[in-house]
Structure formats: C-alpha cells, structure tokens
Design an enzyme around this catalytic site. Structure first.
Site, PDB file in Angstrom:
ATOM      1  N   ASP A  79     -32.331  88.421  37.177  1.00 29.44           N
ATOM      2  CA  ASP A  79     -33.668  87.986  37.568  1.00 29.44           C
ATOM      3  C   ASP A  79     -33.541  87.390  38.966  1.00 29.44           C
ATOM      4  O   ASP A  79     -32.950  86.331  39.152  1.00 29.44           O
ATOM      5  CB  ASP A  79     -34.210  86.963  36.557  1.00 29.44           C
ATOM      6  CG  ASP A  79     -35.650  86.534  36.869  1.00 29.44           C
ATOM      7  OD1 ASP A  79     -36.047  86.571  38.049  1.00 29.44           O
ATOM      8  OD2 ASP A  79     -36.362  86.132  35.924  1.00 29.44           O
TER       9      ASP A  79
ATOM     10  N   ARG B 265     -51.618 104.879  34.398  1.00 26.78           N
ATOM     11  CA  ARG B 265     -50.589 104.161  33.623  1.00 26.78           C
ATOM     12  C   ARG B 265     -49.191 104.710  33.935  1.00 26.78           C
ATOM     13  O   ARG B 265     -48.201 104.003  33.887  1.00 26.78           O
ATOM     14  CB  ARG B 265     -50.865 104.239  32.112  1.00 26.78           C
ATOM     15  CG  ARG B 265     -49.733 103.638  31.263  1.00 26.78           C
ATOM     16  CD  ARG B 265     -50.141 103.301  29.835  1.00 26.78           C
ATOM     17  NE  ARG B 265     -50.832 104.405  29.186  1.00 26.78           N
ATOM     18  CZ  ARG B 265     -50.246 105.512  28.726  1.00 26.78           C
ATOM     19  NH1 ARG B 265     -48.950 105.677  28.824  1.00 26.78           N
ATOM     20  NH2 ARG B 265     -50.969 106.458  28.152  1.00 26.78           N
TER      21      ARG B 265
ATOM     22  N   LYS C 247     -44.376  85.320  42.479  1.00 29.57           N
ATOM     23  CA  LYS C 247     -43.806  84.205  43.227  1.00 29.57           C
ATOM     24  C   LYS C 247     -43.640  84.578  44.714  1.00 29.57           C
ATOM     25  O   LYS C 247     -44.611  84.874  45.353  1.00 29.57           O
ATOM     26  CB  LYS C 247     -42.485  83.792  42.566  1.00 29.57           C
ATOM     27  CG  LYS C 247     -42.579  83.685  41.021  1.00 29.57           C
ATOM     28  CD  LYS C 247     -43.519  82.596  40.535  1.00 29.57           C
ATOM     29  CE  LYS C 247     -43.863  82.704  39.044  1.00 29.57           C
ATOM     30  NZ  LYS C 247     -42.753  82.778  38.125  1.00 29.57           N
TER      31      LYS C 247
ATOM     32  N   TYR D  16     -35.712  81.253  32.966  1.00 30.66           N
ATOM     33  CA  TYR D  16     -37.149  81.048  32.796  1.00 30.66           C
ATOM     34  C   TYR D  16     -37.444  81.045  31.287  1.00 30.66           C
ATOM     35  O   TYR D  16     -37.056  81.982  30.573  1.00 30.66           O
ATOM     36  CB  TYR D  16     -37.867  82.206  33.500  1.00 30.66           C
ATOM     37  CG  TYR D  16     -39.359  82.131  33.456  1.00 30.66           C
ATOM     38  CD1 TYR D  16     -40.039  81.182  34.206  1.00 30.66           C
ATOM     39  CD2 TYR D  16     -40.095  83.009  32.675  1.00 30.66           C
ATOM     40  CE1 TYR D  16     -41.420  81.121  34.179  1.00 30.66           C
ATOM     41  CE2 TYR D  16     -41.473  82.951  32.642  1.00 30.66           C
ATOM     42  CZ  TYR D  16     -42.132  82.002  33.393  1.00 30.66           C
ATOM     43  OH  TYR D  16     -43.492  81.930  33.364  1.00 30.66           O
TER      44      TYR D  16
HETATM   45  C1  LIG Z   1     -42.539  83.226  36.763  1.00 31.88           C
HETATM   46  C2  LIG Z   1     -41.219  83.765  36.387  1.00 31.88           C
HETATM   47  C3  LIG Z   1     -41.092  84.812  35.455  1.00 31.88           C
HETATM   48  C4  LIG Z   1     -42.272  85.399  34.704  1.00 31.88           C
HETATM   49  O1  LIG Z   1     -43.159  86.040  35.542  1.00 31.88           O
HETATM   50  P1  LIG Z   1     -44.723  86.217  35.217  1.00 31.88           P
HETATM   51  O2  LIG Z   1     -45.211  86.955  36.405  1.00 31.88           O
HETATM   52  O3  LIG Z   1     -45.290  84.840  35.072  1.00 31.88           O
HETATM   53  O4  LIG Z   1     -44.825  86.982  33.944  1.00 31.88           O
HETATM   54  C5  LIG Z   1     -39.823  85.307  35.203  1.00 31.88           C
HETATM   55  N1  LIG Z   1     -38.735  84.801  35.809  1.00 31.88           N
HETATM   56  C6  LIG Z   1     -38.813  83.781  36.697  1.00 31.88           C
HETATM   57  C7  LIG Z   1     -37.581  83.262  37.327  1.00 31.88           C
HETATM   58  C8  LIG Z   1     -40.062  83.231  37.012  1.00 31.88           C
HETATM   59  O5  LIG Z   1     -40.122  82.219  37.887  1.00 31.88           O
END
Ligand SMILES: *Cc1c(COP(=O)(O)O)cnc(C)c1O
Length: 393
Positions: free
Chosen positions: A183, A58, A208, A111
């Site tokens: 982000d 962890r 992604k 998001y």
């Molecule tokens: C998918 C996404 C998230 C969240 O990510 P998870 O892996 O689904 O928790 C956050 N920001 C953006 C821009 C995303 O496309």
C-alpha cells in the site's frame, strides 16, 4: 510515455490521449456507459479480446484508461486498474490471490479497514490472516506458514509512521512463493516506487496525495507484470468496484500538480517536525526525515523524500491531545490526508476511541499521539497555529 522522463514531467503529461479529437489539451470526460461497435464482427472481436476497443464502462472507459496510464507511468509498472475507492482496490487484490484456506501476513499498523476486512469478512470464507510489526523483517519471516500466499505491507504506516524495508519484505515473500503487495498511499509514487524494490502489486487510495484536493474518493491497483494484470482485471470487472469517468477525470486533474503539492507539503512537514522537537508541550516527534526515527536509514534508502505526515506526542495525554484539537484554527480537525489543506487528528479520542486502551497502545496508538497531515499553506501560518493550540495545554 517514455520511462526516461522525470516523474514531475510524467505527472503532467502521462495519460494524454494518443490522438486528440479537436486538439483538446486536457483529457475529456467520456461520460458514456456503453460504446457502439461498427459491426457484429467488430463487437465479437472486442469481446474475445482479439481487437482492442471499449465495450462498457464497468470494463473500461477512455477517461478512466487515461488515469490508469498515468498511474502506470508514475509507478513504472506494467498496467493499472482504477477502482471506486482505495478499499475496492485492496479487497479486489485479496479476492484475486486468497482462496479458501490460504493465509496472508501483513503489517500490524495498516490502515484499519485493510485489516478489518480480513478479520471480519474474509475469515468467513476460511482465509487466515496474521499481522506483525513488519519494521523488523524477521517478524514477517516468522509469520509465514506453508499456506501463505500474500505478504501485505504498508509503508510508511498509519499512524505510527513505521517504515518497512520493501526489498527485505520482497525477499522473504518470494523465498516462500508468496506475492508482495504494498500500500503506497502515504508516500505516493512521487516519493516511493515499490516495484523498484521487488514488490509485485501496488495499491493506492487515490483519495489522498494523488488526487490531493479532498474532494473525491478513488483507488488503484498497479501490477509489475502482465500475468498479474490478467489475473486481477477479470476479478475487478466481475465484482464491479471500478471507477466512473467523472471521478477519473477529477483525479487525473489532481495528479497534474502532484510534484508541486508533494514538494511544498513535504518542505512544510520537514520544517514543522524540526520545530516541534523543541516545543515544551511536545514530548516526542515521529517523522521519517528526522535522524532519530528508528527506520530513518531505510526511509533514506527506499524513498525520494520523507513525505508530509508527522506524529507527535503532547503533554497531558488524552486531555492534552483533545486540547490541541479544540484550539487549532487553521488546521482542520478531520481524518484523511494528502490534500492541499492541513488536517489534524487525535486517534485515541477519534478513529481509535472504540479500540480498548491496551490493544490500542500495543499497536503504538498512545493517548498523547496527535497525527498531522501537512498541507501546502505557508509554513509560518501552520507553525503559528500549532504553537497557539499547543500553548493551551
Ligand atoms: C485512506 C486509505 C485507504 C482506503 O482508501 P479509501 O479511498 O478511503 O477507500 C487505504 N490505505 C491507506 C493507507 C489509506 O490512507
């Protein structure tokens, strides 16, 4: 990893172990929950931080560390922390920097869950949040209050493809003593490195483009400085949203082909965006690489390329959008993005169907909006599939 190396080379080599065990070329999966200490003194030294070394997964694991080193190199940051999901990364930075009574100002079309968790959960602990159209930096300036601790932006944003000027957002945040958190999921560090424009912390959904194969979820936090890393790491370790080694190994494997995947998907997206502009069933195309995108010049300034996400408007609004969804054969009808396969989504009837129409439209999610996450298939096959589906409208 040398900073002077090209990003494509970093994607392939960053994170390699300093010393291999058997001459292995790929970083092994260290599937161990705990790590033994050679002596009581050594254990004590690791716990006190006097000596480096792993203790318990962890709090750190060699495979996860390899992924973190790769992300640090790609973003040109100080250090990275891998997390169980993108949302674990985002909530961990919120938990670290927002105290009771503090305020955060963010991009309105972030998001969804990044905004929802502030409005529904952090509000229970007295954290205040405001969301504005950050494509105009004046709106961020106007949202700042004396208790604003964080400016949180997503660029390109979802699903409107709006671009926020990172450098201007950093200037506004820093002038008021707030941090800028970005982000960077939609661009990936291959196309945009927010630290070069003044950001303090970068967050990712590794699910992604970085993983790129639609088979794992994961997230990351990367900091520009040691001081920020030392603030966030204990919060992550205590709340426990860390990543497991098998997940880390899969994502590191995905990162090895980041350059190839992003280049190919981006080339497809650029061609598709231009082609769709002239299709009779398409009313508008929003892609940062098109000169008519409202922030095309900012995208040119802060990105190495325009990415693989496109939004289009189709004739017949809600019905038109649904018709395209029901008739594509090669595109997969699914949310998410950044995988080798192309996905298509209709926010008004899917992800945003529960949001009242007026609220939806105010955030730019129109009935006719179709979101396309372009993958790495052959361009002609993607074009032909979209054409036959659009012609059914
Ligand atoms: C998918 C996404 C998230 C969240 O990510 P998870 O892996 O689904 O928790 C956050 N920001 C953006 C821009 C995303 O496309």
């Amino acid at each position: 990893m040398k900073n002077s190396l090209d990003k494509a080379t970093k994607a392939i080599h960053a994170g390699e172990l300093a010393e291999s065990i058997f001459g292995e070329v790929s970083v092994p999966i260290f599937q161990s929950s705990t790590f033994s200490f050679p002596s009581a003194d050594d254990g004590a030294a690791r716990f006190s931080g006097k000596k480096s070394g792993f203790i318990y997964t962890r709090m750190g694991n060699p495979t996860t560390k390899a992924l973190e080193d790769a992300l640090t190199a790609l973003e040109n940051g100080f250090a990275a922390m891998a997390t169980a999901t993108g949302m674990a990364a985002i909530t961990t930075v919120y938990l670290t920097f927002l105290n009771q009574g503090d305020h955060i100002a963010g991009t309105d079309s972030v998001y969804g869950p990044s905004r929802m968790v502030l409005e529904k959960e952090f509000s229970r602990f007295g954290v205040q949040a405001d969301f504005v159209d950050s494509t105009n930096p004046e709106n961020i300036e106007n949202a700042i209050r004396p208790n604003t601790k964080v400016v949180y932006i997503e660029t390109p944003a979802n699903p409107t493809m709006g671009i926020t000027d990172i450098q201007k957002a950093a200037q506004v945040a820093h002038a008021h003593g707030a941090l800028l958190i970005v982000d960077n999921t939609f661009a990936s560090p291959y196309l945009q490195r927010p630290f070069e424009h003044g950001a303090d912390v970068v967050v990712h959904s590794l699910t992604k483009f970085l993983n790129g194969h639609s088979d794992v979820v994961g997230g990351a936090i990367i900091t520009k400085t040691e001081a920020l890393y030392k603030k966030i790491r204990p919060v992550l370790n205590l709340f426990g949203g860390t990543m497991d080694p098998h997940q880390a190994w899969l994502i590191l494997r995905g990162i090895r082909t980041l350059a190839l995947r992003v280049e190919k998907a981006q080339e497809n997206a650029g061609k598709l965006a231009k082609f769709l502009q002239n299709h009779p069933k398409v009313t508008w195309v929003r892609y940062p690489g098109l000169p008519d995108h409202p922030q095309h010049e900012i995208a040119q300034k802060q990105m190495d390329g325009f990415g693989a996400m496109i939004c289009i408007g189709v004739k017949n609004g809600l019905t038109g959008g649904k018709t395209v969804m029901d008739n594509v054969k090669l595109f997969t009808l699914a949310v998410s993005l950044g995988g080798v396969e192309s996905l298509i989504e209709h926010p008004a009837s899917m992800t945003h169907a529960s949001v009242p129409k007026e609220e939806r439209e105010a955030a730019g999610v129109l009935d006719e909006l179709v979101r396309i996450a372009v993958g790495c298939e052959a361009y002609e096959d993607l074009r032909n599939d979209l054409v036959q589906a659009l012609n059914k409208i």
